[in-house]
Design a protein around this motif. Structure first.
Motif, PDB file in Angstrom:
ATOM      1  N   ALA A  40       0.813  -1.227   0.000  1.00 37.71           N
ATOM      2  CA  ALA A  40       0.000   0.000   0.000  1.00 37.71           C
ATOM      3  C   ALA A  40       0.842   1.271   0.000  1.00 37.71           C
ATOM      4  O   ALA A  40       0.287   2.377  -0.045  1.00 37.71           O
ATOM      5  CB  ALA A  40      -0.927  -0.001   1.205  1.00 37.71           C
ATOM      6  N   LEU A  41       2.171   1.134   0.053  1.00 35.79           N
ATOM      7  CA  LEU A  41       3.040   2.309   0.122  1.00 35.79           C
ATOM      8  C   LEU A  41       3.073   3.048  -1.211  1.00 35.79           C
ATOM      9  O   LEU A  41       2.983   2.435  -2.282  1.00 35.79           O
ATOM     10  CB  LEU A  41       4.465   1.880   0.491  1.00 35.79           C
ATOM     11  N   PRO A  42       3.250   4.375  -1.188  1.00 39.04           N
ATOM     12  CA  PRO A  42       3.287   5.117  -2.453  1.00 39.04           C
ATOM     13  C   PRO A  42       4.454   4.714  -3.349  1.00 39.04           C
ATOM     14  O   PRO A  42       4.344   4.753  -4.579  1.00 39.04           O
ATOM     15  CB  PRO A  42       3.414   6.587  -2.008  1.00 39.04           C
ATOM     16  N   GLU A  43       5.577   4.304  -2.754  1.00 37.11           N
ATOM     17  CA  GLU A  43       6.736   3.923  -3.560  1.00 37.11           C
ATOM     18  C   GLU A  43       6.564   2.570  -4.245  1.00 37.11           C
ATOM     19  O   GLU A  43       7.228   2.296  -5.252  1.00 37.11           O
ATOM     20  CB  GLU A  43       8.013   3.851  -2.695  1.00 37.11           C
ATOM     21  N   VAL A 192      14.493   1.407  -6.814  1.00 31.08           N
ATOM     22  CA  VAL A 192      15.099   1.302  -5.480  1.00 31.08           C
ATOM     23  C   VAL A 192      14.160   1.764  -4.374  1.00 31.08           C
ATOM     24  O   VAL A 192      14.010   1.072  -3.355  1.00 31.08           O
ATOM     25  CB  VAL A 192      16.456   2.042  -5.433  1.00 31.08           C
ATOM     26  N   PRO A 193      13.461   2.907  -4.511  1.00 31.30           N
ATOM     27  CA  PRO A 193      12.551   3.303  -3.430  1.00 31.30           C
ATOM     28  C   PRO A 193      11.428   2.297  -3.171  1.00 31.30           C
ATOM     29  O   PRO A 193      10.893   2.239  -2.056  1.00 31.30           O
ATOM     30  CB  PRO A 193      11.989   4.647  -3.917  1.00 31.30           C
ATOM     31  N   ASP A 197      11.606   2.053   1.248  1.00 35.48           N
ATOM     32  CA  ASP A 197      10.653   3.143   1.361  1.00 35.48           C
ATOM     33  C   ASP A 197      11.026   4.108   2.482  1.00 35.48           C
ATOM     34  O   ASP A 197      11.722   3.743   3.436  1.00 35.48           O
ATOM     35  CB  ASP A 197       9.247   2.593   1.615  1.00 35.48           C
ATOM     36  N   ALA A 198      10.531   5.316   2.364  1.00 38.47           N
ATOM     37  CA  ALA A 198      10.857   6.375   3.324  1.00 38.47           C
ATOM     38  C   ALA A 198      10.339   6.074   4.723  1.00 38.47           C
ATOM     39  O   ALA A 198      10.938   6.488   5.722  1.00 38.47           O
ATOM     40  CB  ALA A 198      10.285   7.703   2.830  1.00 38.47           C
ATOM     41  N   ALA A 199       9.234   5.329   4.832  1.00 43.17           N
ATOM     42  CA  ALA A 199       8.652   5.025   6.145  1.00 43.17           C
ATOM     43  C   ALA A 199       9.363   3.878   6.858  1.00 43.17           C
ATOM     44  O   ALA A 199       9.086   3.622   8.034  1.00 43.17           O
ATOM     45  CB  ALA A 199       7.168   4.699   5.987  1.00 43.17           C
ATOM     46  N   GLY A 200      10.232   3.171   6.156  1.00 42.40           N
ATOM     47  CA  GLY A 200      10.993   2.092   6.789  1.00 42.40           C
ATOM     48  C   GLY A 200      10.237   0.780   6.939  1.00 42.40           C
ATOM     49  O   GLY A 200      10.670  -0.107   7.686  1.00 42.40           O
ATOM     50  N   VAL A 201       9.132   0.617   6.212  1.00 39.18           N
ATOM     51  CA  VAL A 201       8.352  -0.619   6.345  1.00 39.18           C
ATOM     52  C   VAL A 201       9.117  -1.794   5.740  1.00 39.18           C
ATOM     53  O   VAL A 201       9.147  -2.897   6.306  1.00 39.18           O
ATOM     54  CB  VAL A 201       6.968  -0.467   5.689  1.00 39.18           C
ATOM     55  N   THR A 202       9.758  -1.581   4.592  1.00 36.61           N
ATOM     56  CA  THR A 202      10.535  -2.665   3.976  1.00 36.61           C
ATOM     57  C   THR A 202      11.723  -3.038   4.848  1.00 36.61           C
ATOM     58  O   THR A 202      12.090  -4.216   4.949  1.00 36.61           O
ATOM     59  CB  THR A 202      11.002  -2.273   2.567  1.00 36.61           C
ATOM     60  N   ALA A 203      12.324  -2.055   5.500  1.00 38.15           N
ATOM     61  CA  ALA A 203      13.419  -2.351   6.433  1.00 38.15           C
ATOM     62  C   ALA A 203      12.933  -3.243   7.569  1.00 38.15           C
ATOM     63  O   ALA A 203      13.585  -4.227   7.941  1.00 38.15           O
ATOM     64  CB  ALA A 203      14.004  -1.051   6.974  1.00 38.15           C
ATOM     65  N   ALA A 204      11.761  -2.930   8.113  1.00 37.33           N
ATOM     66  CA  ALA A 204      11.198  -3.753   9.194  1.00 37.33           C
ATOM     67  C   ALA A 204      10.888  -5.157   8.694  1.00 37.33           C
ATOM     68  O   ALA A 204      11.095  -6.149   9.412  1.00 37.33           O
ATOM     69  CB  ALA A 204       9.940  -3.086   9.740  1.00 37.33           C
TER      70      ALA A 204
END
Length: 308
Positions: A40-43, A192-193, A197-204
């Motif tokens: 659901a992320l914009p990126e 890459v984004p 993603d800027a919110a760090g959801v993929t990192a989590a």
């Protein structure tokens, strides 16, 4: 059994000269929840773009498939794409979602059952990246339709992708078709984004794999000592996800000790992107022919109908 397989894969991957962990283990219940948030992320363009393609191509897909086909989905995610496809098809005989993660599988099956209450739904817990028996679970007399959306084909190395497509061609049976989603090669500034993603959801999501090893395999990873990294490998035309060690450290897992140097990574996932000519060649290598292909106006993503 899953715990033993998780430990075996982790020991093998972390013992290599370049440490790896198989991406299939990213998807426990928390991983599934996080991935659904990623979509659901914009990126993250793949899900919304593929969904749009499936909606617009639905009538053409239904005409090509005909009535009464059992639908086998490899990796159903949240089940939303299956609902859209099944609603477009003419009286599908049954829906068989296949996934290694029971939590995700049950949720997808429940969503499809709720949306199409008259449809027979038969979840299959299996690792679809390896051989498993489908024939005994098929329903109806019409040829089967395989459904493999989300560009999950990109998680396979190309020789493994060809082997997978050959296996499911045999498993789906005579006259089968396959509806396949494949992400396209594009500007890394877009790619890459989507994986960082800027919110760090993929990192989590990526770090949750270490949490899973702690919880299920008794490892002692310090999640704060690793950082998510996504990079575009132009030579291989793939996005790579890594977990980067921030310091010299040791990690214990199943009686073994694994040492990390500062900057050393665990390679957790590849996402290969395809040019149309490369996807056609891959399909042909696996014994499929292209019946149709659809894309979006920006050429971000593609959906392919393959036949035997």
């Amino acid at each position: 059994m899953q715990r033993a397989a998780l430990i075996a894969d982790a020991l093998a991957g972390l013992s290599g000269a370049r440490k790896t962990l198989p991406c299939k283990w990213l998807y426990d219940a928390e991983g599934a929840r996080l991935f659904e948030a990623i979509t659901a992320l914009p990126e993250y363009y793949p899900t919304r773009t593929e969904t749009r393609i499936l909606d617009e191509a639905g009538p053409a897909i239904a005409r090509a498939i005909g009535p009464g086909a059992p639908v086998v989905e490899f990796g159903p995610g949240d089940g939303e794409k299956a609902v859209r496809l099944l609603r477009a098809l003419d009286a599908p005989a049954a829906y068989l979602p296949v996934d290694i993660a029971p939590e995700w599988l049950d949720a997808a099956a429940a969503r499809v059952s709720a949306a199409l209450p008259g449809l027979r739904v038969h979840p299959v817990v299996a690792d679809f990246s390896a051989a498993f028996d489908l024939a005994a679970r098929m329903e109806g007399s019409a040829p089967a339709l395989g459904f493999f959306p989300g560009s999950t084909i990109g998680n396979f190395e190309p020789p493994d992708a060809a082997a997978f497509l050959r296996r499911i061609r045999a498993g789906l049976g005579a006259g089968a078709r396959l509806l396949l989603g494949a992400d396209l090669v594009k500007d890394p500034a877009v790619l890459v984004p989507a994986y960082d993603d800027a919110a760090g959801v993929t990192a989590a999501f990526n770090l949750n794999l270490l949490a899973r090893l702690n919880n299920e395999a008794g490892a002692d990873f310090d999640l704060g000592a690793f950082r998510h990294r996504a990079v575009w490998n132009a030579a291989a035309e793939r996005i790579e996800m890594h977990l980067v060690s921030l310091a010299a450290q040791s990690v214990r897992l199943a009686g073994r000790v694994f040492r990390f140097a500062p900057g050393e990574t665990i390679h957790t996932e590849n996402s290969h992107k395809y040019r149309p000519e490369r996807l056609r060649a891959l399909a042909a290598e696996a014994g499929w022919t292209v019946a149709a292909m659809w894309t979006d106006p920006e050429d971000l993503f593609s959906v392919w109908l393959l036949e035997i």
